[in-house]
Design an enzyme around this catalytic site. Sequence first.
Site, short mmCIF file in Angstrom:
data_model
loop_
_atom_site.label_atom_id
_atom_site.label_comp_id
_atom_site.label_asym_id
_atom_site.label_seq_id
_atom_site.Cartn_x
_atom_site.Cartn_y
_atom_site.Cartn_z
N LYS A 1 0.63 6.77 -6.66
CA LYS A 1 -0.10 5.75 -7.42
C LYS A 1 -1.28 5.27 -6.59
CE LYS A 1 1.40 1.34 -7.98
NZ LYS A 1 0.27 0.58 -7.39
N GLU B 1 -1.41 -4.56 -14.43
CA GLU B 1 -0.79 -5.71 -13.75
C GLU B 1 -1.51 -7.02 -14.10
OE1 GLU B 1 0.12 -5.23 -9.59
OE2 GLU B 1 0.63 -7.36 -9.35
N SER C 1 4.21 -2.94 -2.07
CA SER C 1 4.84 -4.27 -2.02
C SER C 1 5.90 -4.29 -0.91
CB SER C 1 5.47 -4.63 -3.37
OG SER C 1 6.25 -3.57 -3.86
O1 KIV Z 1 3.42 -2.19 -4.87
C1 KIV Z 1 4.01 -2.41 -5.94
O2 KIV Z 1 5.19 -2.75 -5.99
C2 KIV Z 1 3.24 -2.27 -7.16
C3 KIV Z 1 3.86 -2.77 -8.42
C4 KIV Z 1 3.69 -4.22 -8.47
C5 KIV Z 1 3.30 -2.11 -9.62
O3 KIV Z 1 2.15 -1.80 -7.13
#
Ligand code: KIV
Length: 295
Positions: free
Chosen positions: A119, A189, A51
């Site tokens: 992640k 999400e 993000s």
């Molecule tokens: O990129 C991000 O901030 C995310 C969150 C929304 C979980 O993947």
Amino acid sequence: MAESPTDKITIPVLLARKTVGPRIVCLTAYDHPTAKILDESGVDLILVGDSLGMVVLGYENTVPVTMDEMIHHTRAVTRAVKRALVVGDMPYFSFHLSADETVRNASRFLKEGGAAAVKIEGASKKRLKLVEAMVEAEIPVMGHVGLTPQSIHHLGRFRVRGTAVEGALRIIEGAKDLERAGAFAVVLESVPNEVGAEVTDSVSIPTIGIGAGPACDGQVLVLHDMLGFAAGYQPRFVRKYADIHGVISGAVQAYAADVRDGRFPDDATSYHLKPEVAVDLASRQGPAPKRRARR
Ligand code: KIV
């Protein structure tokens, strides 16, 4: 042994939270000073999310974010963090070509970025193999199902996922598959509360929800959304805890007015010569030049 509030957050600590609580507090961070505030405020899990691309770098979506950008910001965050567990987000196309390249990119988050885990979005069969390969390489992996923002071109727009039975089952099975592949946690999400609860009951790893309801084992929000950085549209799941846009804008306008009207700097924010040095300097300078007229 019971967890103490100052204990370093590790993956075993997070796994134990699933059964003994308390709920896991997660936020995103992308820079050193904010990561320090989050860590000192007791956030358990700090996600250097891709993000980053939208809230810090000004991209339209997360697709353009590069590995080098992610590592640069992950390093800034981990230099600040003492207690929280830091997770680096694998950006689009860092895990799409081969298992070898995926493991190499993921390892950069640990070796160069100082993160404790990565992640990865999605739970397709191919994605699960990548999770296995990373776990085999001692890289802890957090999964991410439901709305996966890197699929924006496929999805057309960001909207709630799993609202019909087939989609809900896919999300539930995806989370279970990620657990089997070795993920230590999974982000859910933009899914209905009922799906968030069903996934949370179906897996023995913690679920971290963002728009997935209160049953999840933890919650995450994008820091800039919850602080009210942007003035525009916010998803329904965001709760605004501050109006940073208003605070910054008010401060900048006050500063601008002070500069324009000559109120800043004042005596308290200025340096002065000692009187004898000022006299000596003036005597060596000859007559003072005419001062430029103020506008
Ligand atoms: O990129 C991000 O901030 C995310 C969150 C929304 C979980 O993947």
